[in-house]
Design an enzyme around this catalytic site. Sequence first.
Site, short mmCIF file in Angstrom:
data_model
loop_
_atom_site.label_atom_id
_atom_site.label_comp_id
_atom_site.label_asym_id
_atom_site.label_seq_id
_atom_site.Cartn_x
_atom_site.Cartn_y
_atom_site.Cartn_z
N TRP A 78 -3.83 -8.62 2.91
CA TRP A 78 -4.85 -7.60 3.16
C TRP A 78 -5.85 -8.06 4.21
O TRP A 78 -6.30 -7.25 5.04
CB TRP A 78 -5.56 -7.19 1.87
CG TRP A 78 -4.61 -6.52 0.92
CD1 TRP A 78 -4.20 -6.99 -0.29
CD2 TRP A 78 -3.92 -5.27 1.12
NE1 TRP A 78 -3.31 -6.11 -0.86
CE2 TRP A 78 -3.11 -5.06 -0.02
CE3 TRP A 78 -3.89 -4.32 2.14
CZ2 TRP A 78 -2.29 -3.93 -0.16
CZ3 TRP A 78 -3.08 -3.19 2.00
CH2 TRP A 78 -2.30 -3.01 0.87
N ASP B 134 -13.99 -7.24 1.01
CA ASP B 134 -12.99 -6.30 0.47
C ASP B 134 -12.79 -6.66 -1.01
O ASP B 134 -12.18 -7.68 -1.32
CB ASP B 134 -11.68 -6.43 1.25
CG ASP B 134 -10.56 -5.54 0.67
OD1 ASP B 134 -10.81 -4.84 -0.33
OD2 ASP B 134 -9.45 -5.55 1.25
N LYS C 12 -7.42 0.39 -8.20
CA LYS C 12 -7.06 -0.80 -8.99
C LYS C 12 -8.00 -0.98 -10.18
O LYS C 12 -7.55 -1.14 -11.29
CB LYS C 12 -7.06 -2.04 -8.11
CG LYS C 12 -5.76 -2.13 -7.32
CD LYS C 12 -5.93 -2.54 -5.90
CE LYS C 12 -4.62 -2.38 -5.15
NZ LYS C 12 -4.80 -2.50 -3.72
C1 LIG Z 1 -4.67 -2.46 -2.44
C2 LIG Z 1 -5.56 -3.17 -1.52
C3 LIG Z 1 -5.91 -2.64 -0.27
C4 LIG Z 1 -5.35 -1.34 0.25
O1 LIG Z 1 -5.87 -0.27 -0.41
P1 LIG Z 1 -5.53 1.25 0.03
O2 LIG Z 1 -6.55 2.02 -0.73
O3 LIG Z 1 -4.13 1.51 -0.40
O4 LIG Z 1 -5.68 1.34 1.49
C5 LIG Z 1 -6.80 -3.35 0.51
N1 LIG Z 1 -7.29 -4.53 0.11
C6 LIG Z 1 -6.97 -5.08 -1.08
C7 LIG Z 1 -7.56 -6.39 -1.47
C8 LIG Z 1 -6.09 -4.42 -1.92
O5 LIG Z 1 -5.76 -4.96 -3.10
#
Ligand SMILES: *Cc1c(COP(=O)(O)O)cnc(C)c1O
Length: 364
Positions: A101, A169, A193
């Site tokens: 990511w 993030d 998540k």
């Molecule tokens: C799942 C995830 C993403 C991507 O998320 P989307 O909403 O599908 O764009 C980005 N960063 C991390 C750490 C993730 O676990």
Amino acid sequence: MNRIFNFGAGPSTIPLEVLEEAQRELIDYKGEGLSIMEASHRSKMYDEVHNEAISLIKELYRVPNDYDILFLQGGASLQFAMIPMNLYMGGVAEYVDSGSWSSKAIKEAKIQGIDYRVVASSKDTTYDRIPQNIEFSNSADYAYITSNNTIYGTEYHEFPITKAPLIVDTSSDIFSYLVDWSKVDMLFAGAQKNAGPSGLTIVIIKKELVARGGDTVPTMLRYKTHADKNSLFNTPPTFGIYILNLILHWIKKSGGIEQIAKNNQKKAKLLYDAIDNSGGFYVGHSKKESRSLMNVSYNIKNSDGTNNSALEEKFVKEAIEAKMIGLKGHRSIGGLRASIYNAMSLEGVEALVNFMDKFQKENS
Ligand SMILES: *Cc1c(COP(=O)(O)O)cnc(C)c1O
């Protein structure tokens, strides 16, 4: 009822009581005679849900007053592009590369042609740790990290101290522990998540950073557009925000984020202990000091230390028969992964640990 244990990485499990409440209110929301899904985003009925979600985030996550809380769309992935668009000021943007990511975020900086630097990376060791000795320069336009690496199962247990604004993030560990806001200037997460359904992105950003996005940034991609209108510039993902609201109420009822963090420690310890006490049958991907409390990535090993992918496949298949899904590791590293987000119960982790023990006895 036929609920299974969902260890999937995302979208992922949601507390049953949240789903039940949404079900009860789906057709007739609090006697209004319509679903919240059908309500105008300008209605009083929706407005209360929207503003309550914001104030619950403020309260439970202890967000200081000089931050804006935004509800956006485009997933966490759109933030990879919006961050350089809004926050780059012609200097240098600095990133830590701790997994897939972060790499994707770095790629978006590259596409925009800005001056960027990767200050630390754990790529050489298949991202099995959070890089050590991270040194951001004081004058960077921003410093960027991924707090939890969903695929490799690593997590910062402390954020670096930076002079430059720190962007985090937190897509896979938002609301799983209390954040030290003195270190963080912007934090974002796709909701799917740890905070609700997909289609909603939560951004918590210092007001002084919001002000950076200039007039040349397209309107919808400018933080200021959304901050000025309380995330109601256009139609927000209303149903997702409603579910987020219910999840925040569930967190509050569970004793707040402090208590949730304790529960997470307990669940992760149970699972890592099972791995560590398996005599090398199960081996975790992450170095111990970088272990994630949210995503536990591991392998089944042959006696010579190589991965036993045939047995891993059998594990996933038999786990499904035992009503546990989502345990197949990400395609980039294979093996197994158990995602044990806030909403995964201790009971679920206990069921997994018991299954692992039985599986080992039957297959070694
Ligand atoms: C799942 C995830 C993403 C991507 O998320 P989307 O909403 O599908 O764009 C980005 N960063 C991390 C750490 C993730 O676990």
